[in-house]
Design a protein around this motif. Structure first.
Motif, short mmCIF file in Angstrom:
data_model
loop_
_atom_site.label_atom_id
_atom_site.label_comp_id
_atom_site.label_asym_id
_atom_site.label_seq_id
_atom_site.Cartn_x
_atom_site.Cartn_y
_atom_site.Cartn_z
N UNK A 117 0.82 -1.21 0.00
CA UNK A 117 0.00 0.00 0.00
C UNK A 117 0.85 1.26 0.00
N UNK A 118 1.97 1.22 0.72
CA UNK A 118 2.90 2.36 0.71
C UNK A 118 3.37 2.63 -0.71
N UNK A 119 3.72 1.55 -1.43
CA UNK A 119 4.15 1.69 -2.82
C UNK A 119 3.00 2.22 -3.69
N UNK A 120 1.79 1.75 -3.39
CA UNK A 120 0.63 2.21 -4.13
C UNK A 120 0.43 3.72 -3.96
N UNK A 144 -2.01 -2.98 -7.58
CA UNK A 144 -2.88 -3.75 -6.69
C UNK A 144 -3.25 -5.12 -7.26
N UNK A 145 -3.45 -5.19 -8.57
CA UNK A 145 -3.93 -6.45 -9.16
C UNK A 145 -2.98 -7.62 -8.90
N UNK A 146 -1.67 -7.51 -9.22
CA UNK A 146 -0.79 -8.66 -8.94
C UNK A 146 -0.74 -9.03 -7.46
N UNK A 147 -0.81 -8.01 -6.59
CA UNK A 147 -0.71 -8.27 -5.15
C UNK A 147 -1.94 -9.02 -4.65
N UNK A 148 -3.13 -8.60 -5.08
CA UNK A 148 -4.35 -9.28 -4.62
C UNK A 148 -4.45 -10.68 -5.24
N UNK A 149 -3.99 -10.84 -6.49
CA UNK A 149 -3.94 -12.18 -7.09
C UNK A 149 -3.08 -13.10 -6.22
N UNK A 173 -11.48 -11.16 -8.39
CA UNK A 173 -11.45 -10.46 -7.11
C UNK A 173 -10.41 -9.34 -7.14
N UNK A 174 -9.27 -9.60 -7.77
CA UNK A 174 -8.21 -8.59 -7.82
C UNK A 174 -8.63 -7.36 -8.60
N UNK A 175 -9.28 -7.53 -9.75
CA UNK A 175 -9.70 -6.37 -10.54
C UNK A 175 -10.77 -5.57 -9.80
N UNK A 176 -11.69 -6.27 -9.11
CA UNK A 176 -12.73 -5.57 -8.36
C UNK A 176 -12.14 -4.83 -7.16
N UNK A 177 -11.24 -5.49 -6.43
CA UNK A 177 -10.59 -4.86 -5.28
C UNK A 177 -9.76 -3.68 -5.72
N UNK A 178 -9.07 -3.84 -6.84
CA UNK A 178 -8.28 -2.75 -7.40
C UNK A 178 -9.14 -1.53 -7.69
#
Length: 268
Positions: free
Chosen positions: A10-13, A28-33, A46-51
């Motif tokens: 998140x800091x990087x984000x 975010x997408x690779x991290x949530x995947x 889930x990753x695309x939605x969370x992103x």
């Protein structure tokens, strides 16, 4: 441990939101995947939605603290913003209906093609000379780009900046301005995408029982990413680092390459 890693990412984000206008999308997408790898192919959905949710908050906050004089460059872009939102709605719906597995490789392919385009085509790393350049005022983005950009960005979860920053750069903006303007454009994409993702559960209850899913959004992952990102955005918007424009552009390409590698590596 997952939460600690997510906060760190998140800091990087937060850094990429301010410096590159990413809002969290392709970071975010690779991290949530990775974090939700137990879902198998559905982890990409889930990753695309969370992103999208992460981008709404990050891009909204970054836009709110962007100087008004910078945002004035988007005057007259109402049609573009509406078409971005319309395209994003279609892209988010397509995420629900399309096979989950191919979406991951579509993400990789799109980012890889973008990197090739930025490296080979003039205008991004090698801005045009003053003689070749357009008039002093940078050209506005064509409204016709709104629907396709919004649809692809929402479907892949990459955020609008992967498409809009190169376009604005080639239209005559510096990297600093192009990345700042990417946040309100990303917000126009992420809002409808998030609304679609929140509606109805698309995964079997037994599959996501150990996760905190609302619709397709992993609230635990989103909260951890935002916990790390928001303070960084607040600090960097007040005191943005001074980066030479050419170095700025190369760093943008480098981050895209890191995202491709992260998606190609096998999950846990």
């Amino acid at each position: 441990m997952d939460v600690v890693v997510l906060i760190g990412i998140g800091l990087l984000t937060g850094v990429t939101t301010v410096l590159f206008g990413f809002g969290g999308g392709f970071v975010a997408v690779p991290v949530v995947v990775w974090a939700d790898a137990v879902l198998g192919a559905d982890a990409m959905r889930v990753a695309t939605a969370t992103s999208a949710l992460v981008m709404v908050v990050n891009a909204g906050f970054a836009t709110a603290v962007t100087p008004r004089r910078v945002l004035r460059a988007l005057r007259g872009s109402r049609t573009l913003l509406l078409l971005l939102a319309a395209g994003a709605s279609v892209g988010a719906l397509a995420t629900r209906l399309a096979p989950a597995g191919p979406a991951r490789w579509a993400f990789v392919a799109y980012i890889a093609l973008t990197i090739v385009d930025l490296l080979l085509r003039p205008g991004f790393l090698r801005p045009r000379t003053r003689v070749e350049a357009a008039p002093e005022a940078p050209r506005p983005l064509p409204a016709a780009l709104g629907a396709p950009v919004g649809a692809v960005a929402a479907f892949l979860g990459v955020g609008g900046s992967v498409m809009t920053v190169p376009a604005m750069r080639r239209a005559g903006h510096t990297m600093r301005v192009a990345t700042a303007l990417a946040n309100p454009l990303t917000l126009a994409i992420a809002l409808p995408a998030t609304a679609v993702s929140l509606g109805g559960a698309a995964l079997p209850a037994a599959v996501d029982a150990h996760l905190h899913l609302v619709g397709l959004i992993d609230l635990r992952a989103a909260s951890a990413l935002l916990l790390g990102a928001l303070p960084v955005i607040a600090v960097l918007r007040r005191r943005p680092p001074r980066i030479p424009d050419r170095t700025y552009a190369w760093a943008y390409v480098g981050l895209l390459a890191v995202a491709v590698v992260a998606m190609v590596l096998p999950g846990r």
